[in-house]
Design a protein around this motif. Sequence first.
Motif, PDB file in Angstrom:
ATOM      1  N   ILE A  20      -8.027  23.412  -2.467  1.00  0.00           N
ATOM      2  CA  ILE A  20      -8.369  23.212  -1.083  1.00  0.00           C
ATOM      3  C   ILE A  20      -8.668  24.781  -0.780  1.00  0.00           C
ATOM      4  CG2 ILE A  20      -7.241  23.440   0.994  1.00  0.00           C
ATOM      5  CD1 ILE A  20      -5.178  21.142  -0.238  1.00  0.00           C
ATOM      6  N   VAL A  21      -8.104  25.742  -1.532  1.00  0.00           N
ATOM      7  CA  VAL A  21      -8.516  27.230  -1.075  1.00  0.00           C
ATOM      8  C   VAL A  21     -10.199  27.347  -1.376  1.00  0.00           C
ATOM      9  CG1 VAL A  21      -8.033  29.667  -1.437  1.00  0.00           C
ATOM     10  CG2 VAL A  21      -6.030  27.970  -1.016  1.00  0.00           C
ATOM     11  N   TRP A  22     -10.427  26.961  -2.482  1.00  0.00           N
ATOM     12  CA  TRP A  22     -11.714  27.222  -3.145  1.00  0.00           C
ATOM     13  C   TRP A  22     -12.684  26.547  -2.159  1.00  0.00           C
ATOM     14  CZ3 TRP A  22     -16.393  24.955  -4.911  1.00  0.00           C
ATOM     15  CH2 TRP A  22     -16.091  23.888  -5.780  1.00  0.00           C
ATOM     16  N   LEU A  23     -12.493  25.229  -2.051  1.00  0.00           N
ATOM     17  CA  LEU A  23     -13.340  24.733  -1.055  1.00  0.00           C
ATOM     18  C   LEU A  23     -13.504  25.366   0.316  1.00  0.00           C
ATOM     19  CD1 LEU A  23     -12.492  20.787  -1.508  1.00  0.00           C
ATOM     20  CD2 LEU A  23     -14.494  22.288  -2.536  1.00  0.00           C
ATOM     21  N   GLY A  46      -4.188  33.997  -0.397  1.00  0.00           N
ATOM     22  CA  GLY A  46      -4.423  33.016  -1.414  1.00  0.00           C
ATOM     23  C   GLY A  46      -3.646  33.283  -2.465  1.00  0.00           C
ATOM     24  N   ALA A  47      -4.205  34.608  -3.235  1.00  0.00           N
ATOM     25  CA  ALA A  47      -3.740  34.886  -4.705  1.00  0.00           C
ATOM     26  C   ALA A  47      -2.234  35.052  -4.640  1.00  0.00           C
ATOM     27  CB  ALA A  47      -4.579  36.121  -4.876  1.00  0.00           C
ATOM     28  N   LEU A  48      -1.757  35.825  -3.562  1.00  0.00           N
ATOM     29  CA  LEU A  48      -0.293  35.957  -3.633  1.00  0.00           C
ATOM     30  C   LEU A  48       0.522  34.593  -3.415  1.00  0.00           C
ATOM     31  CD1 LEU A  48       0.089  38.916  -0.854  1.00  0.00           C
ATOM     32  CD2 LEU A  48       0.488  38.985  -3.471  1.00  0.00           C
ATOM     33  N   THR A  49       0.073  33.790  -2.602  1.00  0.00           N
ATOM     34  CA  THR A  49       0.540  32.167  -2.576  1.00  0.00           C
ATOM     35  C   THR A  49       0.693  31.526  -3.845  1.00  0.00           C
ATOM     36  OG1 THR A  49      -0.150  32.258  -0.460  1.00  0.00           O
ATOM     37  CG2 THR A  49       0.514  29.913  -1.328  1.00  0.00           C
ATOM     38  N   ILE A  50      -0.435  31.707  -4.711  1.00  0.00           N
ATOM     39  CA  ILE A  50      -0.442  31.142  -6.240  1.00  0.00           C
ATOM     40  C   ILE A  50       0.658  31.804  -6.728  1.00  0.00           C
ATOM     41  CG2 ILE A  50      -2.022  30.359  -8.011  1.00  0.00           C
ATOM     42  CD1 ILE A  50      -2.604  28.794  -5.659  1.00  0.00           C
TER      43      ILE A  50
END
Lengths: 464, 125
Positions: free
Chosen positions: A58-61, A98-102
Amino acid sequence: MKYQSQSIAKLYFIAAIGLFVGQILFGVTLGLQYVIGDFLFPEIPFNVARMVHTNLLIVWLLFGFMGSAYYLVPEESERELYAPWLAKLMFWIFLIAGALTILGYLMVPYATLAEITMNDLLPTMGREFLEQPTITKIGIVIVALAFLFNIGMTILTGRKTVISLVLLTGLIGLAVFFLFSFYNPDNVVMDKYFWWFVVHLWVEGVWELIMAAMLAYVLIKVTGVDREVIEKWLYIIIAMALISGLIGTGHHFFWIGAPDYWQWLGSIFSAIEPIPFFMMTLFAFNVVNKRRRDHPNKAAVLWALGTAVMAFLGAGVWGFLHTLAPVNFYTHGTQITAAHGHMAFYGAYVMVILTMISYSMPLMRGKQAGNARAQVIEMWSFWLMTVAMVFITLFLTGAGILQVYLQRYSDTPLGFMATQDKLEIFYWAREGAGVIFLIGLFLYIYSFFAKGEDVVMPEAAVAS
Amino acid sequence: MMKSETSKNNEQQLKNASNAALASLLNLTILPVISFIALLFIYKKTQPGNIDHYHAVLGIKINITAALALFLVSTLMIVLGGFHSPWTWVYVITYFTIVHTIFIVFAIWALVRSWSGDKLRSKHN
């Protein structure tokens, strides 16, 4: 590249590809966990790997959509981006969030993540695809609003084209429907309604508008066909997408405790849902057949045609395969859904973003098209990834049919885990296809660095 | 006068070619049998060597091949595999879906070519 601010798209595209690699690595890991249950356990449990796989997608899209919009809109609007600095700022905010969430998913148990991000103040976590902590969701809304402001102001103060307005409508829909993720009712049926208002209305509603606009833009550029012709197609396609997709949400309401009439409404309208994808194939084939020039970026043309065909297969055909209520009674939540999901996301959204990247990246690097060797490598990556995805879909379809028969149709049905044991051969085969997909993706990345002779663009093509 | 008649004839051929390709596509999708009968009627109106004849014949060939590939092969799979074997249905449904789709995509391309009055393999104008 006509406008300097279009180059912001490059940042977004690089991040998108990086996250795409992460998504596929987790996909391959997950595939192995299907057959070796304790693979990487307890470091990366199955539920966490799955969450990372889908959330990265989802994030990369979203990165891909934003990058594409930042490239497409200035050119369509015939002006620089309204606030390039805002686009750069939002890029870093979104990437860090996004990175922190992952990392949060991977480093701490999900319940702890909910606790430390104060989910209890506004509980939104715990639902498939929308697992992000509330604070990340608020971040997504802020980024989306800033993005919409930037894109909207660029369009409103510049030339307004059908493509940019369709794109803007799709992007506004994307932001608006995401707001339903903040409503988390106690009633499970109500919860499912609102969950689908995000998930379904994104992928089978407004994202189709974004996809159609991006595809139309690239096709105008690579074929030289009159804008008017393409715009007429675009109107019909998006009308069909919205007519079928909105009420088609009903195919998710069959078995959740909603009234019976949804079985009729959902079946009828979702039976119409393949039509816009069918028309997209017809549209892309027609436009390429009537092309006024042979664009030197053959790879971009291949991606554009591939998008139309694979979206029709994945979203259209594989969606229709299990959408009618009497069929869905047996198939819902089986590997058939996974088969459809994989091919539809790849065909419709992954491929359209790769089409945009394929078309725009050489231009942002100061070339008309990638060099001949780079294009050959890119086309190899196209075929490897696409054929691998077809096989992933076929193996999951086979697994799904067997699962339905053994677990739900048989007079002596097996339990879930006993059935899963019987599907092992399909899961191994799917894993093999997944590895081929990963190789294709690495080849795709390598194509950006491959050296070779530059391809010269003919005068007619430059004129556009 | 002659030129005008030729142009009218070409237009009619193009129309017939498009109708033939459309009938072929419809037979493969939402209107089976009836569309095939319509395709046969269109075929009867065409002359060998013309583009409409080419597309009518192509449509008939696509649909007969599709019928054989889909129904004959699927029936054989069911007969040989057994109606009550789950594996039969794994093969039949997967095979039917993918092969049917390939024929549809092929018919779409044929339709697009007929619109521009081209044969499948002729060079783009």
